[in-house]
Design a protein around this motif. Sequence first.
Motif, PDB file in Angstrom:
ATOM      1  N   TYR A 179      29.201  39.664  17.646  1.00  0.00           N
ATOM      2  CA  TYR A 179      30.802  39.491  17.046  1.00  0.00           C
ATOM      3  C   TYR A 179      31.252  38.593  18.038  1.00  0.00           C
ATOM      4  CZ  TYR A 179      30.768  44.633  16.889  1.00  0.00           C
ATOM      5  OH  TYR A 179      30.044  45.944  16.507  1.00  0.00           O
ATOM      6  N   VAL A 217      29.854  40.645  26.293  1.00  0.00           N
ATOM      7  CA  VAL A 217      30.737  41.079  27.015  1.00  0.00           C
ATOM      8  C   VAL A 217      30.477  41.468  28.839  1.00  0.00           C
ATOM      9  CG1 VAL A 217      32.515  41.934  25.316  1.00  0.00           C
ATOM     10  CG2 VAL A 217      30.885  43.049  26.819  1.00  0.00           C
ATOM     11  N   CYS A 252      34.941  44.992  28.864  1.00  0.00           N
ATOM     12  CA  CYS A 252      34.744  46.403  27.479  1.00  0.00           C
ATOM     13  C   CYS A 252      35.646  47.103  27.917  1.00  0.00           C
ATOM     14  CB  CYS A 252      32.830  46.807  26.770  1.00  0.00           C
ATOM     15  SG  CYS A 252      33.427  47.717  25.950  1.00  0.00           S
ATOM     16  N   PRO A 253      37.174  47.664  27.583  1.00  0.00           N
ATOM     17  CA  PRO A 253      37.828  48.417  27.866  1.00  0.00           C
ATOM     18  C   PRO A 253      37.045  49.519  27.770  1.00  0.00           C
ATOM     19  CG  PRO A 253      38.620  47.316  25.952  1.00  0.00           C
ATOM     20  CD  PRO A 253      37.583  46.850  26.028  1.00  0.00           C
ATOM     21  N   MET A 254      35.932  50.138  26.663  1.00  0.00           N
ATOM     22  CA  MET A 254      35.558  51.343  26.469  1.00  0.00           C
ATOM     23  C   MET A 254      34.433  52.087  27.854  1.00  0.00           C
ATOM     24  SD  MET A 254      31.926  52.498  23.905  1.00  0.00           S
ATOM     25  CE  MET A 254      33.226  52.680  22.459  1.00  0.00           C
ATOM     26  N   ASN A 288      26.825  50.088  26.421  1.00  0.00           N
ATOM     27  CA  ASN A 288      28.451  50.124  27.343  1.00  0.00           C
ATOM     28  C   ASN A 288      28.966  50.886  28.063  1.00  0.00           C
ATOM     29  OD1 ASN A 288      28.229  49.255  23.910  1.00  0.00           O
ATOM     30  ND2 ASN A 288      30.547  48.972  23.758  1.00  0.00           N
ATOM     31  N   CYS A 340      36.040  52.568  21.291  1.00  0.00           N
ATOM     32  CA  CYS A 340      36.501  50.976  20.976  1.00  0.00           C
ATOM     33  C   CYS A 340      38.046  50.994  20.165  1.00  0.00           C
ATOM     34  CB  CYS A 340      35.546  50.464  20.470  1.00  0.00           C
ATOM     35  SG  CYS A 340      36.106  48.832  19.587  1.00  0.00           S
ATOM     36  N   HIS A 344      36.987  49.036  16.687  1.00  0.00           N
ATOM     37  CA  HIS A 344      37.347  49.907  15.964  1.00  0.00           C
ATOM     38  C   HIS A 344      38.257  50.850  15.319  1.00  0.00           C
ATOM     39  CE1 HIS A 344      33.113  48.176  17.131  1.00  0.00           C
ATOM     40  NE2 HIS A 344      32.208  48.011  15.127  1.00  0.00           N
ATOM     41  N   GLU A 404      31.132  53.503  15.438  1.00  0.00           N
ATOM     42  CA  GLU A 404      32.260  53.240  16.817  1.00  0.00           C
ATOM     43  C   GLU A 404      32.996  53.715  15.983  1.00  0.00           C
ATOM     44  OE1 GLU A 404      32.769  49.754  19.584  1.00  0.00           O
ATOM     45  OE2 GLU A 404      30.510  50.548  20.021  1.00  0.00           O
ATOM     46  N   CYS A 457      37.867  41.788  18.609  1.00  0.00           N
ATOM     47  CA  CYS A 457      37.165  42.129  19.818  1.00  0.00           C
ATOM     48  C   CYS A 457      38.118  41.371  20.417  1.00  0.00           C
ATOM     49  CB  CYS A 457      36.331  42.895  20.263  1.00  0.00           C
ATOM     50  SG  CYS A 457      35.560  42.796  21.876  1.00  0.00           S
ATOM     51  N   MET A 478      35.057  39.736  22.989  1.00  0.00           N
ATOM     52  CA  MET A 478      34.317  38.570  22.284  1.00  0.00           C
ATOM     53  C   MET A 478      34.900  37.803  22.008  1.00  0.00           C
ATOM     54  SD  MET A 478      30.948  40.423  22.057  1.00  0.00           S
ATOM     55  CE  MET A 478      30.374  42.027  21.789  1.00  0.00           C
TER      56      MET A 478
HETATM   57 FE1  SF4 Z   1      33.774  46.518  23.581  1.00  0.00          FE
HETATM   58 FE2  SF4 Z   1      35.251  47.458  20.987  1.00  0.00          FE
HETATM   59 FE3  SF4 Z   1      34.679  44.771  22.018  1.00  0.00          FE
HETATM   60 FE4  SF4 Z   1      32.435  45.896  21.117  1.00  0.00          FE
HETATM   61  S1  SF4 Z   1      34.058  45.616  20.373  1.00  0.00           S
HETATM   62  S2  SF4 Z   1      32.880  45.171  23.487  1.00  0.00           S
HETATM   63  S3  SF4 Z   1      32.898  48.350  22.582  1.00  0.00           S
HETATM   64  S4  SF4 Z   1      35.949  46.581  23.120  1.00  0.00           S
END
Ligand code: SF4
Length: 299
Positions: A20, A55, A80-82, A108, A166, A169, A194, A254, A257
Amino acid sequence: MQEIAALKKDRNAVVLAHTYQRGEVQDCADFVGDSYGLSVAARKVDARAIVFCGVRFMAETAAILNPSRPVILPEPQAGCPMADMITPGELQGLKARHPGHLVMCYVNSTAEIKALSDVCCTSSNAELIASRLPEGRGIIFVPDQHLGSWVQERTGREVVLWNGLCPTHLRITPEDVRAARRAHPGADVLMHPEVPRECRALADAVLSTGGMCDHVASSSKDEFVIATENGILHTLRKQNPGKRFHAVADDALCPNMKRGTLRSLRDALAGTGGERIEVKGEVAGKALRALEAMLRLGA
Ligand code: SF4
Ligand code: 13P
């Protein structure tokens, strides 16, 4: 690029990049892959340092798997917010409500969550690992409700879901898929797990990012619609120059990313930027157990 190559050599550093990351960052990496491939690669590195273009949870995972090498994250703000959608207290609460269940956590996640889990997984091995857990035991799956529901659908296991997701996604909608199919009727639609279930039902194949790369390489098809973060289009185009790829949604990006740039990679290699990521003590030891269980069960 030349400066980065010279710095890598000077420092005897290996650069790992997720699919990513921006194309130009991927092009400077020694290894580009999905979360699983990067974990395996990080474990084997014997260069003096690892610069991890991804990340925070990915750099943490590398630091846990290979504590003998400094792991540098060029963009300290890239989270990563998740991974932050469940706290250790919330997971303890789930465990107390479901005694006897095994805890499977998506990679994650923070090191503290991994330390409270029985086994980690990535999107490439979640189904396999769940199917190999002892029969008759329920599974608490954290933090991603969508990957968790995919595991539930594919294995028929009893899965207690958490409500993480996520945001990138989530931007991919059924209407995006329908529109892409109208625009590219001959293409196969490849989608990341996701993505929510109602959208997944419209895909030709649901695959991790590494799974997408393998699928495309071995497919007789030459056109694909890609339903995940759009950085992977660079990877796929580079690996398959004769094939065509379309993003299902232009905004499937993202922001974390995309923080990574050539400048931050250069600064990390030069020692003037980035952050050394370390996980210490009991958390590192327990998280390592869950990651090793993943490498054992998910290979
Ligand atoms: Fe996190 Fe979604 Fe980014 Fe993957 S794409 S790093 S799950 S926020
Ligand atoms: P992969 O496990 O496919 O590398 O995906 C990681 C990720 O962050 C997906 O959003």
